[in-house]
Every structure is written in C-alpha cells, then in structure tokens.
Design an enzyme around this catalytic site. Structure first.
Site, PDB file in Angstrom:
ATOM      1  N   GLY A  64      37.124  86.823  33.241  1.00  0.00           N
ATOM      2  CA  GLY A  64      37.731  88.159  33.260  1.00  0.00           C
ATOM      3  C   GLY A  64      38.883  88.296  34.234  1.00  0.00           C
ATOM      4  N   LEU A  65      39.373  87.173  34.773  1.00  0.00           N
ATOM      5  CA  LEU A  65      40.476  87.248  35.741  1.00  0.00           C
ATOM      6  C   LEU A  65      41.812  86.828  35.119  1.00  0.00           C
ATOM      7  CD1 LEU A  65      38.707  85.911  38.970  1.00  0.00           C
ATOM      8  CD2 LEU A  65      38.931  88.264  38.152  1.00  0.00           C
TER       9      LEU A  65
ATOM     10  N   ALA B  75      45.823  83.777  30.228  1.00  0.00           N
ATOM     11  CA  ALA B  75      47.170  84.383  30.229  1.00  0.00           C
ATOM     12  C   ALA B  75      48.019  83.792  31.345  1.00  0.00           C
ATOM     13  CB  ALA B  75      47.060  85.897  30.387  1.00  0.00           C
ATOM     14  N   ALA B  76      47.414  83.565  32.528  1.00  0.00           N
ATOM     15  CA  ALA B  76      48.183  82.991  33.635  1.00  0.00           C
ATOM     16  C   ALA B  76      48.654  81.578  33.271  1.00  0.00           C
ATOM     17  CB  ALA B  76      47.340  82.976  34.909  1.00  0.00           C
TER      18      ALA B  76
ATOM     19  N   ASP C  69      46.713  91.280  29.757  1.00  0.00           N
ATOM     20  CA  ASP C  69      46.637  90.103  30.647  1.00  0.00           C
ATOM     21  C   ASP C  69      47.997  89.405  30.749  1.00  0.00           C
ATOM     22  OD1 ASP C  69      43.959  90.736  30.487  1.00  0.00           O
ATOM     23  OD2 ASP C  69      43.283  88.675  30.204  1.00  0.00           O
TER      24      ASP C  69
HETATM   25  O1  PMV Z   1      38.143  89.044  30.110  1.00  0.00           O
HETATM   26  P1  PMV Z   1      39.618  89.017  29.899  1.00  0.00           P
HETATM   27  O2  PMV Z   1      40.395  88.595  31.079  1.00  0.00           O
HETATM   28  O3  PMV Z   1      39.970  88.222  28.680  1.00  0.00           O
HETATM   29  O4  PMV Z   1      40.088  90.535  29.666  1.00  0.00           O
HETATM   30  C1  PMV Z   1      39.784  91.130  28.463  1.00  0.00           C
HETATM   31  C2  PMV Z   1      40.228  92.556  28.362  1.00  0.00           C
HETATM   32  C3  PMV Z   1      39.818  93.149  27.015  1.00  0.00           C
HETATM   33  O5  PMV Z   1      40.245  94.504  27.051  1.00  0.00           O
HETATM   34  C4  PMV Z   1      38.308  93.110  26.834  1.00  0.00           C
HETATM   35  C5  PMV Z   1      40.468  92.422  25.841  1.00  0.00           C
HETATM   36  C6  PMV Z   1      41.961  92.674  25.670  1.00  0.00           C
HETATM   37  O6  PMV Z   1      42.550  91.988  24.826  1.00  0.00           O
HETATM   38  O7  PMV Z   1      42.521  93.557  26.333  1.00  0.00           O
END
Ligand code: PMV
Length: 316
Positions: free
Chosen positions: A93-94, A98-99, A136
């Site tokens: 979730g960080l 994307a980075a 992200d």
């Molecule tokens: O967990 P991450 O870093 O992939 O963040 C996801 C954020 C969501 O809202 C759940 C998905 C998105 O595409 O925004």
C-alpha cells in the site's frame, strides 16, 4: 550515456477505493521510493537485483509486460538495460509499483514532461493493477501532497505545517486488484454510502491540511472506520491502529488497498513517533517515521527560492 532517476512512494491519507469510483483522494509522497539506472546494452533488459528478477520485454511475466508497455511508448536509444531498486515493501500500500514505474519512465526519457511521465507510468501500472485510479503514479511523479480525482486537474495541497507520520507494516502483502474487485462486489447502496462519507472526509482533510493539520488525526481514524465497514481492513490492521492511538498517535488508518499492507498514524512530533514505532515493534511489526515538510513551491505566494522538496525519514 547512463541516466539515473528516482520516484517517491506514497501514503493515501483519505480516499483509497472510493477514488476508483470517482471520489477524491488525498495522498502524500514519502521519503522512501525507487531508483532506476538506464544504460545502453546489447538487448533490452530490466533487472531488480534485490528481488532476483531479470526480464526481457518479450517475456510474459507481469514485470516483462510492464517494461514492454513503457518501452513501446518511449522514444530514445535502444537496446537499453534498466536496473531498479526500492526501499518500499511490495504489495504493502505504499505505491511500490508506481514508484518503480515512474523511476523507469524517467530514466528512459529524462526530458519527458510530467504529464507524459504519468501517462507512461499508467501503462506500467495497468499491467499490475488492471484499472488503477492513477493516484499512485501521480504522487510518485509529483511528490508533495495532492487532492486527486480521476479525470480532474490535480490540485496540490500547500501544507501549512510539517506532517509527522508513522508507517507500520503488517508484514502481509495483498493484491490491489483483488481488493478492488472485492469492494466492487459489495452491495451498491452500502458501497455508495461509504464512498460518500470518504468523499466528505477527503474534503475535510484538504481543508485541515491547508490550515495546519489540526483535526487531521480524527479524519484519519474516521476514514479507517469507513474502510473497515467497506470490508478492506483486517483484525491485524485494526489492532495496529489501536496500538498507535494508545501510544499517543492523533489518529491512524490503513493505507492503500487493505487486506494486509500498512497503516499510517499521524503524530505530534518525534517523541510520540518513537513511542508508536516502538509499540508496533513490541507487537512484532516493522515501522518507520516520515516527516513531510511544506514545500515552498506549493505556497500560494510565489517564491524565487529554488527549493524543491524536503522530506526526511528517521529510523526510530
Ligand atoms: O495499495 P496501493 O498502493 O496499490 O493503493 C491502492 C489504492 C486503491 O484506491 C485501492 C486503488 C487505486 O487504483 O486507486
């Protein structure tokens, strides 16, 4: 010629999941991120040595397809070798993917505009996440704090005061695609009601951040409660939030897709940050502190200062 580039990881302060369905999200770049190095080679190849990964774009793994998607969009000298490294845990979730994507895009074409970088990084992100909102990739490329809504111009939030955030890792990776699909499968009425609440909280977060962040802790905790009702929290993430609050945090929530991954806690300074990270470690979870300073280039008054960004991280 060899080129080096980097990009930020992020935490979402409010609005994950809802942002996929058109609501706004507030996200902030953190000090951890990814680095890329690109250099001429005999064939196109991408390596993440620390993870033992090595791919060429004609393979069918996700990483190979993501690399191919970026190469297809990028003018520039070929063949090319890209070496990636990151201090972000994947699937936590960080914003690790994307980075890595933004760092790759930048190393391959350092002169691309911000918009082009984000568009190319989105090709990379789609391979891993299907239909990501783009928050992200946007914050990985822009740094700072943003108010993001799909299809709308990105608003930068000019922080009035530094934010001291603790990030705690549950140690369990989760799949963003699977969590987004689970949310989509929930009854429409219930989902829409929770998204409405998250949207109000995103507006509230933007307002309090622009005034100095007092009140943000309560917004984070309410956002966590809404995400728990949406079914994306876990007993471990709930417990980590409670631990942070008992150790003095002003508020805490899961961040990112949930189902595992990380929680983020807002604290009033370095001493409380140490207490929060220590409390997580006593329970067997890793954690770190990240301090986000206001950026002069986000301020409403124009500045001649060439300052770009100050984000520091301290091991607590
Ligand atoms: O967990 P991450 O870093 O992939 O963040 C996801 C954020 C969501 O809202 C759940 C998905 C998105 O595409 O925004």
């Amino acid at each position: 010629m060899t080129t080096f580039a980097s990009a930020r990881g992020k935490v979402i302060l409010v609005g994950e999941h809802a942002v996929v369905h058109g609501a706004p999200a507030v996200a902030v770049a953190i000090s951890r991120g990814a680095r890329a190095r690109a250099e001429p080679a005999e064939r196109d190849e991408l390596h993440i040595a620390a993870w033992g990964l090595s791919v060429s774009p004609d393979e069918e793994s996700e990483l190979a397809r993501a690399f191919r998607a970026v190469l297809d969009e990028t003018p520039g000298p070929r063949p090319v070798r890209v070496d990636l490294s990151t201090n972000l845990p994947p699937g936590a979730g960080l914003g690790c993917s994307a980075a890595l994507g933004v760092a790759t895009v930048r190393a391959l074409d350092p002169d691309a505009t911000h918009e082009v970088q984000v568009a190319r990084a989105m090709q990379w992100e789609r391979v891993f996440h299907g239909t990501p909102s783009g928050v992200d990739a946007e914050v990985a490329a822009s740094g700072g704090c943003i108010f993001f809504r799909v299809g709308a111009p990105v608003e930068r939030i000019a922080l009035r005061a530094p934010l001291v955030l603790c990030v705690g890792d549950s140690g369990r990776a989760s799949s963003t695609g699977a969590m987004v699909a689970a949310v989509r499968a929930r009854p429409d009425g219930e989902r829409e009601e929770i998204f409405g609440e998250l949207e109000s909280l995103a507006h509230e977060a933007r307002a309090v951040l622009a005034q100095g962040a007092s009140g943000l802790g309560g917004v984070l905790s309410r956002a966590h409660a809404a995400l728990a009702r949406l079914g994306v929290s876990t007993p471990t993430l709930d417990a980590m939030c409670r631990t942070a609050e008992r150790a003095g945090a002003l508020g805490a929530k899961l961040t990112g897709a949930g189902g595992g991954g990380c929680v983020v806690a807002l604290v009033d300074g370095a001493e409380t940050a140490r207490s929060v990270v220590r409390a997580w470690r006593r329970d067997g979870f890793d954690g770190f502190t990240t301090r986000v300073e206001p950026r002069r280039d986000d301020a409403q008054t124009p500045s001649t200062d060439s300052h770009i960004e100050h984000i520091e991280e301290r091991a607590s």
